[in-house]
Structure formats: C-alpha cells, structure tokens
Design a protein around this motif. Structure first.
Motif, PDB file in Angstrom:
ATOM      1  N   THR A 186      39.053 -47.519  13.158  1.00 22.28           N
ATOM      2  CA  THR A 186      37.814 -47.035  12.542  1.00 22.28           C
ATOM      3  C   THR A 186      37.036 -46.146  13.511  1.00 22.28           C
ATOM      4  O   THR A 186      36.517 -45.089  13.121  1.00 22.28           O
ATOM      5  CB  THR A 186      36.944 -48.221  12.114  1.00 22.28           C
ATOM      6  N   ALA A 187      36.949 -46.572  14.776  1.00 19.83           N
ATOM      7  CA  ALA A 187      36.242 -45.769  15.778  1.00 19.83           C
ATOM      8  C   ALA A 187      36.919 -44.409  15.954  1.00 19.83           C
ATOM      9  O   ALA A 187      36.240 -43.366  16.011  1.00 19.83           O
ATOM     10  CB  ALA A 187      36.193 -46.517  17.102  1.00 19.83           C
ATOM     11  N   PHE A 188      38.262 -44.412  16.024  1.00 16.81           N
ATOM     12  CA  PHE A 188      38.992 -43.145  16.171  1.00 16.81           C
ATOM     13  C   PHE A 188      38.737 -42.223  14.977  1.00 16.81           C
ATOM     14  O   PHE A 188      38.500 -41.019  15.142  1.00 16.81           O
ATOM     15  CB  PHE A 188      40.487 -43.422  16.312  1.00 16.81           C
ATOM     16  N   HIS A 193      36.408 -37.421  12.424  1.00 19.03           N
ATOM     17  CA  HIS A 193      35.606 -36.814  11.368  1.00 19.03           C
ATOM     18  C   HIS A 193      34.419 -36.030  11.947  1.00 19.03           C
ATOM     19  O   HIS A 193      34.022 -34.994  11.396  1.00 19.03           O
ATOM     20  CB  HIS A 193      35.102 -37.896  10.415  1.00 19.03           C
ATOM     21  N   THR A 194      33.867 -36.528  13.050  1.00 19.91           N
ATOM     22  CA  THR A 194      32.760 -35.811  13.688  1.00 19.91           C
ATOM     23  C   THR A 194      33.214 -34.451  14.207  1.00 19.91           C
ATOM     24  O   THR A 194      32.508 -33.441  14.061  1.00 19.91           O
ATOM     25  CB  THR A 194      32.186 -36.645  14.840  1.00 19.91           C
ATOM     26  N   VAL A 195      34.399 -34.405  14.786  1.00 21.49           N
ATOM     27  CA  VAL A 195      34.941 -33.135  15.278  1.00 21.49           C
ATOM     28  C   VAL A 195      35.210 -32.180  14.122  1.00 21.49           C
ATOM     29  O   VAL A 195      34.895 -30.980  14.187  1.00 21.49           O
ATOM     30  CB  VAL A 195      36.225 -33.377  16.096  1.00 21.49           C
ATOM     31  N   GLU A 200      33.613 -27.287  10.959  1.00 20.49           N
ATOM     32  CA  GLU A 200      33.143 -26.650   9.730  1.00 20.49           C
ATOM     33  C   GLU A 200      31.766 -26.029   9.913  1.00 20.49           C
ATOM     34  O   GLU A 200      31.486 -24.935   9.406  1.00 20.49           O
ATOM     35  CB  GLU A 200      33.107 -27.677   8.598  1.00 20.49           C
ATOM     36  N   ARG A 201      30.904 -26.706  10.670  1.00 28.20           N
ATOM     37  CA  ARG A 201      29.557 -26.172  10.914  1.00 28.20           C
ATOM     38  C   ARG A 201      29.625 -24.891  11.719  1.00 28.20           C
ATOM     39  O   ARG A 201      28.934 -23.909  11.403  1.00 28.20           O
ATOM     40  CB  ARG A 201      28.712 -27.220  11.646  1.00 28.20           C
ATOM     41  N   VAL A 202      30.467 -24.857  12.756  1.00 29.26           N
ATOM     42  CA  VAL A 202      30.609 -23.643  13.570  1.00 29.26           C
ATOM     43  C   VAL A 202      31.176 -22.504  12.724  1.00 29.26           C
ATOM     44  O   VAL A 202      30.733 -21.354  12.830  1.00 29.26           O
ATOM     45  CB  VAL A 202      31.511 -23.918  14.789  1.00 29.26           C
ATOM     46  N   GLU A 203      32.125 -22.815  11.866  1.00 30.97           N
ATOM     47  CA  GLU A 203      32.713 -21.781  11.016  1.00 30.97           C
ATOM     48  C   GLU A 203      31.665 -21.176  10.074  1.00 30.97           C
ATOM     49  O   GLU A 203      31.599 -19.956   9.894  1.00 30.97           O
ATOM     50  CB  GLU A 203      33.867 -22.371  10.212  1.00 30.97           C
TER      51      GLU A 203
END
Length: 372
Positions: A186-188, A193-195, A200-203
C-alpha cells in the motif's frame, strides 16, 4: 504643472499592517507617522495628512504582498516605487530592527537617492510569470516525490537493473514490483501514484504557458529566443516573464549584473580581488540561463528540434543564433582546456549567453519598429 516632491514617504508593508514615515527635503531626520492596518483607504487617509499626491514620493520594499499596493497608489496619482531589499544600505553597527526603524530608513535613503527600484511588470506579464513559476514549483514537487519513491525502494534494497530512471522502461519495471506485506504494498502504491500525479501536473503546466502567450507583447521575442541552443519554448517564456522588456537595459553588461552573473569584487589600492558571482537580482532567470548554458559543452550543431524552431524565423535571427553557438561552444571548450572547474565554466558561458539574449531581443524590437 505638477508640484515638486516635498516629502519622501517610507512604508514598511506587512500582511496585516503598514508602518508609515516621512522625510522632508533637507537634512532633518525622518519622522514616524504611525502604523495602520493593511487597508488602502486607511493608508490614503494617512498619506493625505502628509501632503497631496503630487508632493509625495512613496517607497516600500519588495516582498510577498506583491505589486497590488503600488498599482493602487499609482492609479490614484501617487509616485510609488518598490525597492530591491538587497540594495538598501545597511549600517554595520545597527543591531536593532523594527518596523518603525525600517520605514524611517527607507524614507531617508529615498531622499538621499540611495535606493534602486525594481521593475514593475504589467498585469499580463505577471500572469505569464505566475504560470511559469507554477510549473517550476510543480517540477520541484515532482523531484521530491521521485526522491521519496526511490528512497522507499532503497530501504527495501530494490534496485533498478537498467541505466536511466524515469523512462518508459523504468515505469514498466515499477509495475512489476510486488511486496509480501500488504502494508508495504500500500505504501509503495501511494508513492507511485504521487509520482504519476506529479508527472501529469508538470505535463499540464508545460502546455499551458505555450498556449497562453498568444497575443502577448513579448511573443515575438519568445519565438526569436528559441533559435538559441538550449532555449526551448518554456525557457524562453520564463526568461521573458522574469526579465521583461530587454530594452530597459542600455548595455548587455547591465543585464548580466541584473541577473547576478558578474563576479563580486573587493579591491583597494593596488590590490584587485574578484570572487564568486554576486547572485543578486532575479534568481529564477539566473537558474534558467545556467541550465541552458550546459548545452554548449558539446560541439556546435543544429539538431532536428532546433531546426524546426528556427524554421519561421528571419535569417538575421538565425545568423545571430549560430554565431552565439559557435562563440559559446568555443568558450566552454577553452575554459575547460584551461582547467577551469566545469560549474564555473558554465556560469561564464551563461553570462555571455545573457548578452546574446539581449542582442536578439533588441534586434526583434528594431524589426518591429521598421515594419510599423
């Protein structure tokens, strides 16, 4: 006919309060007027007690409150300047700092002509700059997210067998990872998902500035700067948003000094001592230029992407860009052959690159004036 300035007014501006002081012409010390809440109407009442709008010269330090106060005062007829904090004279023995002392010092230094005002961007320029800085923040957030994910993998002694991280192959490899413990899995997944969300935000923020410059007053200069090696669309947009009108610099050395790329100096008598660059002025633009300068460590050539960027540009701009590439690649190679540390060589090339950017900016302006 406007009256001559009779009072120099210093403001110490904070989010919740504004301290006001005034210095009359002459040698009398400035006096503290008082402190008001950060409200334009209340500030205007205090200023009206000092003098009319034509009699006041108002200054305050650049800070997190932005340019709103300056623009509001300018609309009401006041002469208001925002001062670069790094250029304000400081007394070595002064160890007491208060809001009252700060605004008094601003008023007295303004009267003495010792202050340097910052460039005030137009609202349209500031909007493009906000978008460019939002992308920069998104890139920094993505770097942090990637470091967190790689740190997690390193704690579990999981290493990527390939060579290049964050490529298509790397993401494919991430999808094959599986952890025995459910909590670890779950942590991985959350790190991953954060990456992906950061990517997507940078794009999105990479596409937004390119679409937003249509009709911008610096759009022709942005197109022309892309003829330079290492200056793609995002870099050109960000540079113009940070620097603004290149014509306000009468010489390229002044642009280099504004960007903090000139060496510091401490000379006395027969001794001349120069140190590291000053790093004054706009740090965002300085970072962009330094990143672009790294491209000149390779031999001079025009790649496919650079050729596509230059396709619609005038021959004069393309010629200047090629001269810049020949000059800067030779300069980088010569410095390295002399044994100059590579980071210092890069900064020296970035300083000269600023000169070519200034030249292209003025060249575009001249062509626009001739066409008009």
């Amino acid at each position: 006919m406007k009256e001559r300035t009779k009072f120099h007014v210093g403001l110490d501006v904070h989010k919740d309060s504004i301290s006001v002081s005034a210095a009359e012409l002459g040698r009398a010390p400035a006096r503290l007027i008082g402190k008001v809440t950060h409200d334009l109407n209340k500030l205007l009442k205090v200023l009206a007690k000092i003098g009319s709008a034509e009699q006041l010269h108002i200054v305050y330090e650049a800070g997190p409150t932005g340019f709103g106060l300056q623009r509001a005062l300018k609309e009401r007829g006041y002469l208001c300047e925002i001062i670069a904090p790094s250029q304000i004279p400081r007394r070595p023995g002064d160890r007491v700092k208060t809001d009252g002392r700060d605004c008094i010092q601003l008023a007295e230094c303004s009267r003495a002509g010792q202050l340097s005002a910052v460039w005030i961007p137009e609202p349209g320029d500031e909007a493009i700059r906000d978008l460019a800085r939002a992308r920069e923040d998104a890139v920094n957030s993505r770097v942090q997210a990637r470091h967190q994910l790689k740190g997690f993998l390193l704690r579990h002694d999981i290493r990527y067998p390939g060579k290049t991280s964050w490529s298509i192959a790397y993401y494919r490899w991430l999808s094959t990872l599986n952890f025995d413990a459910g909590a670890t899995q779950t942590a991985f997944t959350e790190y991953w998902h954060t990456v992906e969300a950061a990517d997507e935000r940078v794009e999105r923020l990479t596409k937004a500035p390119v679409a937003s410059i249509t009709g911008w007053r610096f759009e022709p200069v942005v197109r022309a700067l892309q003829a330079l090696r290492g200056v793609a669309a995002i870099t050109a947009i960000s540079l113009m948003a940070e620097i603004g009108d290149l014509a306000r610099f009468s010489h390229p050395r002044k642009l280099m000094g504004y960007l903090g790329l000139v060496p510091s100096e401490h000379s006395s008598g027969e001794r001349t001592s120069r140190g590291s660059i000053t790093k004054t002025g706009n740090a965002h633009a300085r970072r962009l230029l330094t990143e672009s300068a790294w491209n000149y460590r390779f031999k001079a050539r025009i790649g496919r992407e650079a050729l596509a960027r230059q396709e619609a540009l005038p021959e004069s701009i393309r010629t200047t860009a090629w001269k810049a590439q020949l000059r800067l690649t030779q300069r980088f190679a010569a410095l390295r052959n002399r044994g100059v540390q590579i980071n210092k060589a890069c900064v020296a090339v970035a300083r000269e690159l600023a000169g070519f950017i200034w030249a292209i900016g003025l060249q575009v302006r001249r062509e626009e004036e001739q066409a008009a």
